[in-house]
Enzyme design. Structure first.
Site, PDB file in Angstrom:
ATOM      1  N   LYS A   1       0.854  -1.198   0.000  1.00 36.62           N
ATOM      2  CA  LYS A   1       0.000   0.000   0.000  1.00 36.62           C
ATOM      3  C   LYS A   1       0.886   1.243   0.000  1.00 36.62           C
ATOM      4  CE  LYS A   1      -4.377   0.963   2.396  1.00 36.62           C
ATOM      5  NZ  LYS A   1      -5.259   0.420   1.374  1.00 36.62           N
TER       6      LYS A   1
ATOM      7  N   SER B   1     -22.155  -1.811  -2.267  1.00 31.24           N
ATOM      8  CA  SER B   1     -21.636  -1.190  -3.490  1.00 31.24           C
ATOM      9  C   SER B   1     -21.768  -2.125  -4.698  1.00 31.24           C
ATOM     10  CB  SER B   1     -20.157  -0.835  -3.300  1.00 31.24           C
ATOM     11  OG  SER B   1     -19.414  -2.014  -3.005  1.00 31.24           O
TER      12      SER B   1
ATOM     13  N   GLU C   1      -3.101  -9.306   3.255  1.00 30.04           N
ATOM     14  CA  GLU C   1      -4.475  -9.533   2.790  1.00 30.04           C
ATOM     15  C   GLU C   1      -4.423 -10.189   1.408  1.00 30.04           C
ATOM     16  OE1 GLU C   1      -8.230  -6.735   2.850  1.00 30.04           O
ATOM     17  OE2 GLU C   1      -7.162  -6.490   0.955  1.00 30.04           O
TER      18      GLU C   1
ATOM     19  N   THR D   1     -12.127  -3.060 -10.283  1.00 26.49           N
ATOM     20  CA  THR D   1     -11.093  -2.124 -10.766  1.00 26.49           C
ATOM     21  C   THR D   1     -11.757  -0.829 -11.260  1.00 26.49           C
ATOM     22  OG1 THR D   1      -9.780  -4.012 -11.455  1.00 26.49           O
ATOM     23  CG2 THR D   1      -9.138  -1.907 -12.363  1.00 26.49           C
TER      24      THR D   1
HETATM   25  P1  0O2 Z   1      -7.176  -0.027  -1.692  1.00 25.90           P
HETATM   26  O1  0O2 Z   1      -6.937   1.279  -2.357  1.00 25.90           O
HETATM   27  O2  0O2 Z   1      -7.552  -1.102  -2.630  1.00 25.90           O
HETATM   28  O3  0O2 Z   1      -6.074  -0.439  -0.777  1.00 25.90           O
HETATM   29  P2  0O2 Z   1     -12.588  -3.126   7.803  1.00 25.90           P
HETATM   30  O4  0O2 Z   1     -11.435  -2.771   8.689  1.00 25.90           O
HETATM   31  O5  0O2 Z   1     -12.715  -4.592   7.597  1.00 25.90           O
HETATM   32  O6  0O2 Z   1     -13.869  -2.493   8.224  1.00 25.90           O
HETATM   33  P3  0O2 Z   1     -11.192  -2.633   5.399  1.00 25.90           P
HETATM   34  O7  0O2 Z   1      -9.853  -2.764   6.031  1.00 25.90           O
HETATM   35  O8  0O2 Z   1     -11.333  -1.547   4.371  1.00 25.90           O
HETATM   36  O9  0O2 Z   1     -12.336  -2.404   6.431  1.00 25.90           O
HETATM   37  O10 0O2 Z   1     -11.551  -4.046   4.825  1.00 25.90           O
HETATM   38  P4  0O2 Z   1     -12.402  -4.439   3.572  1.00 25.90           P
HETATM   39  O11 0O2 Z   1     -13.743  -3.806   3.601  1.00 25.90           O
HETATM   40  O12 0O2 Z   1     -12.337  -5.907   3.536  1.00 25.90           O
HETATM   41  O13 0O2 Z   1     -11.620  -3.789   2.339  1.00 25.90           O
HETATM   42  C1  0O2 Z   1     -10.310  -4.153   2.069  1.00 25.90           C
HETATM   43  C2  0O2 Z   1     -10.019  -3.895   0.613  1.00 25.90           C
HETATM   44  O14 0O2 Z   1     -11.006  -4.555  -0.196  1.00 25.90           O
HETATM   45  C3  0O2 Z   1     -10.131  -2.437   0.186  1.00 25.90           C
HETATM   46  O15 0O2 Z   1      -8.945  -1.774   0.485  1.00 25.90           O
HETATM   47  C4  0O2 Z   1     -10.354  -2.602  -1.319  1.00 25.90           C
HETATM   48  O16 0O2 Z   1      -9.173  -2.969  -1.982  1.00 25.90           O
HETATM   49  C5  0O2 Z   1     -11.297  -3.776  -1.361  1.00 25.90           C
HETATM   50  N1  0O2 Z   1     -12.680  -3.311  -1.274  1.00 25.90           N
HETATM   51  C6  0O2 Z   1     -13.521  -3.378  -0.216  1.00 25.90           C
HETATM   52  N2  0O2 Z   1     -14.713  -2.860  -0.515  1.00 25.90           N
HETATM   53  C7  0O2 Z   1     -14.657  -2.437  -1.786  1.00 25.90           C
HETATM   54  C8  0O2 Z   1     -15.605  -1.815  -2.698  1.00 25.90           C
HETATM   55  O17 0O2 Z   1     -16.748  -1.543  -2.366  1.00 25.90           O
HETATM   56  N3  0O2 Z   1     -15.152  -1.535  -3.972  1.00 25.90           N
HETATM   57  C9  0O2 Z   1     -13.896  -1.828  -4.373  1.00 25.90           C
HETATM   58  N4  0O2 Z   1     -13.542  -1.519  -5.626  1.00 25.90           N
HETATM   59  N5  0O2 Z   1     -12.982  -2.411  -3.547  1.00 25.90           N
HETATM   60  C10 0O2 Z   1     -13.346  -2.708  -2.280  1.00 25.90           C
HETATM   61  P5  0O2 Z   1      -8.920  -0.175   0.550  1.00 25.90           P
HETATM   62  O18 0O2 Z   1      -7.877   0.237   1.518  1.00 25.90           O
HETATM   63  O19 0O2 Z   1     -10.287   0.344   0.806  1.00 25.90           O
HETATM   64  O20 0O2 Z   1      -8.508   0.242  -0.878  1.00 25.90           O
END
Ligand code: 0O2
Length: 274
Positions: A48, A115, A140, A153
């Site tokens: 990240k 979403s 992860e 994406t």
């Molecule tokens: P990036 O930019 O990809 O790194 P939580 O602590 O469990 O409440 P967390 O840590 O956000 O929340 O966990 P979650 O919800 O499992 O999401 C982890 C990653 O899954 C996200 O990282 C996204 O990569 C992906 N993700 C989760 N929800 C969505 C969504 O609705 N749309 C998309 N496109 N990806 C999603 P980041 O850090 O949010 O983003």
């Protein structure tokens, strides 16, 4: 935090990502070399970015000191599968591995996010060796189909563009597209056996051709060159017929000839026995 400290902090995560990509790529190789269908289509990974870490800390109201403990996705691996059924296979492989311990699993496929996001997430503990000794990190692993990946994406880019406030008319289109991906994945699953058969035949053919060429190359070193040239011409003839059965038969006969010279192409042998 100073840049140098960020680098020191993120280096072990970088190592974990590199190691895991190599390990999953090797799993792909093992499947292919044995002529087995591989549930993994593609593997990628990333650490990240600092700005993304800072954004997430802010969103979750966390301090810098809490990031190691609280953020699960500083190191991220993404595994893309062809079919929904393959996801469960990859999950099982990961659960049974001795080099990673599963901490948590999030099934956003059975429980799709509002979403429309669908993916299977596993948070694992993974140990790397550093100058300061062993370090266990959280990684992860996101496992999803090509369709799910396409959708997420696109949606991720839109989230970035609209700073999480995607206009309603675009949200609606994304929801429709997410439904269409569910249908697409289901339709593909229905012809999964057909597709797997076709892909297996292609892989078996490629393995046999490689092995035949290796054997011919080995024979050149030990047998009569004119005889080997004749075998090579026969191979091209069989190859051009594009008939797997004939190619398998040719390969078996060649093996018998090569056995006499101890010149079999051993590199790709494994696929035949399993
Ligand atoms: P990036 O930019 O990809 O790194 P939580 O602590 O469990 O409440 P967390 O840590 O956000 O929340 O966990 P979650 O919800 O499992 O999401 C982890 C990653 O899954 C996200 O990282 C996204 O990569 C992906 N993700 C989760 N929800 C969505 C969504 O609705 N749309 C998309 N496109 N990806 C999603 P980041 O850090 O949010 O983003």
């Amino acid at each position: 935090m100073k840049i140098q400290l960020w680098r020191e902090f993120l280096d072990p995560y970088d190592l974990a990502v590199k190691e895991l990509i190599t390990k999953f790529e090797h799993l792909k190789y093992e499947h292919k070399a044995r002529g087995l269908y591989c549930p993994i289509e593609e593997v990628s990974g990333r650490v990240k970015s600092v700005s993304s870490i800072l954004d997430k800390l802010k969103k979750k109201n966390l301090e810098l000191e809490q990031m190691e403990q609280e953020l699960d996705d500083i190191a991220g691996i993404r595994i893309i599968c062809q079919f929904v059924e393959d996801i469960e296979k990859v999950v099982s492989i990961i659960r049974f591995r001795a080099d990673m311990a599963v901490r948590e699993e999030k099934d956003y496929i059975t429980n799709e996010k509002t979403s429309g996001y669908r993916s299977y997430h596993m948070i694992v503990d993974y140990q790397v060796q550093t100058l300061n000794g062993p370090k266990t990190l959280k990684v992860e692993i996101q496992i999803r189909t090509m369709g799910m990946n396409f959708w997420s994406t696109i949606e991720h880019s839109l989230q970035y563009k609209y700073k999480q406030n995607i206009p309603d008319h675009i949200k609606e289109k994304l929801c429709n597209a997410a439904d269409a991906i569910v249908v697409l994945d289901r339709e593909m699953s229905e012809v999964r056996n057909e597709i797997m058969d076709a892909q297996n035949s292609m892989q078996i053919r490629a393995n046999i051709v490689t092995e035949i060429l290796l054997t011919i190359q080995n024979l050149y070193a030990v047998a009569n060159k004119r005889d080997v040239a004749k075998i090579q011409d026969e191979f091209y003839e069989v190859y051009e017929k594009d008939n797997l059965e004939k190619l398998i038969r040719f390969h078996k006969n060649l093996d018998i000839i090569a056995e006499g010279y101890k010149a079999q192409g051993i590199e790709f042998k494994v696929w035949q026995n399993d």
